[in-house]
Design a protein around this motif. Structure first.
Motif, PDB file in Angstrom:
ATOM      1  N   ASP A  95       0.735  -1.221  -0.018  1.00  5.86           N
ATOM      2  CA  ASP A  95      -0.005  -0.027  -0.151  1.00  5.86           C
ATOM      3  C   ASP A  95       0.861   1.319  -0.013  1.00  5.86           C
ATOM      4  N   ASP A  96       0.243   2.223  -0.406  1.00  4.49           N
ATOM      5  CA  ASP A  96       0.474   3.749  -0.393  1.00  4.49           C
ATOM      6  C   ASP A  96       1.769   4.152  -1.339  1.00  4.49           C
ATOM      7  N   PHE A 109      -1.527  -0.925  -4.153  1.00  4.01           N
ATOM      8  CA  PHE A 109      -2.554   0.128  -3.839  1.00  4.01           C
ATOM      9  C   PHE A 109      -1.915   1.321  -3.608  1.00  4.01           C
ATOM     10  N   HIS A 124      -6.217   3.059  -4.332  1.00  2.00           N
ATOM     11  CA  HIS A 124      -6.094   3.351  -2.769  1.00  2.00           C
ATOM     12  C   HIS A 124      -6.703   4.735  -2.430  1.00  2.00           C
ATOM     13  N   ARG A 183      -8.956  -0.601  -2.288  1.00  4.35           N
ATOM     14  CA  ARG A 183      -8.574  -0.912  -0.937  1.00  4.35           C
ATOM     15  C   ARG A 183      -8.723   0.571  -0.338  1.00  4.35           C
ATOM     16  N   HIS A 202       3.451  -2.512   3.042  1.00  5.94           N
ATOM     17  CA  HIS A 202       3.495  -1.068   2.905  1.00  5.94           C
ATOM     18  C   HIS A 202       4.851  -0.576   2.052  1.00  5.94           C
TER      19      HIS A 202
END
Ligand SMILES: [Zn+2]
Length: 227
Positions: free
Chosen positions: A56-57, A79, A106, A144, A195
């Protein structure tokens, strides 16, 4: 007071207005149920020996983590936030062009979507879809929601913005502030959350080793979520 009584024509006009008023009252409910809400997926029902790696991020761009993803051909779902590739899109172009990773949704600004109304959610989700499409030529198919927080509007918004599922996770195995979560016994269909942070390389190594130990291989999540 006969002259105050509405004339037949005026009465007909009032009668015509009434259904409109009723429609107006029910419109928000109708809007919430359309388009059809997407499913929420926290793990995939499958007998295939697979796990799903999601990252993520996108703020920290560690070359060693990218090398590992490419060397091991990990079909990770990324994401990403548009802001996290605005200053170095090359990092992700390499991952997408040279390996099996895909970019997913995201949101634009990482809000708690449940604090936004339907229009606000749509701006966040469709905005990220449009940015990904413009940058990578690949539209995201999974959403997400930040913090895993979603409501009924998120599920219809996801559909309206091209996603086929709201995806949360089975295990968050991100190391935060030097603390690494205990290793779970991975099972077929589990979705692992990581992440793009300073420890992504070691977190990835650990997840790949856990998958190996459980006889599982990383698989592309997008292909395991039905249309
Ligand atoms: Zn996030």
């Amino acid at each position: 007071m006969p002259r105050l009584r509405p004339r037949p024509a005026a009465r007909a006009a009032l009668a015509a207005l009434l259904p409109l008023a009723l429609l107006g009252a029910t419109a928000p409910q109708a809007a919430a149920a359309w388009p059809e809400p997407v499913p929420v997926v926290s793990r995939v029902e499958t007998t295939d020996p697979v796990v799903f790696v999601t990252i993520d991020d996108g703020w920290f761009h560690d070359p060693a983590a990218a090398r590992l993803l490419l060397d091991r051909r990990v079909p990770a779902s990324l994401f990403l936030l548009p802001g996290a590739y605005a200053y170095d899109s090359g990092y992700f172009h390499r991952l997408l062009d040279q390996g099996p990773a895909r970019v997913e949704n995201h949101t634009v600004g990482h809000p708690d979507l449940t604090a936004l109304d339907a229009d606000g959610q749509r701006a966040e989700v469709c905005g990220a879809r449009d940015a990904h499409l413009a940058e990578f030529g690949d539209g995201p198919r999974l959403l997400r929601p930040p913090y895993g927080a979603y409501d009924a509007a998120t599920r219809t918004t996801a559909r309206a913005c091209g996603a086929k599922a709201v995806v949360t996770w089975t295990h968050d195995l991100t190391t935060w502030g030097g603390w690494t979560p205990p290793a779970p016994e991975l099972k077929a269909g589990d979705i692992v959350l990581l992440h793009f942070n300073e420890t992504l390389e070691q977190d990835l190594e650990r997840v790949l080793a856990l998958a190996d130990a459980a006889g599982l291989r990383p698989a592309p999540l997008r292909e395991y979520v039905p249309e």
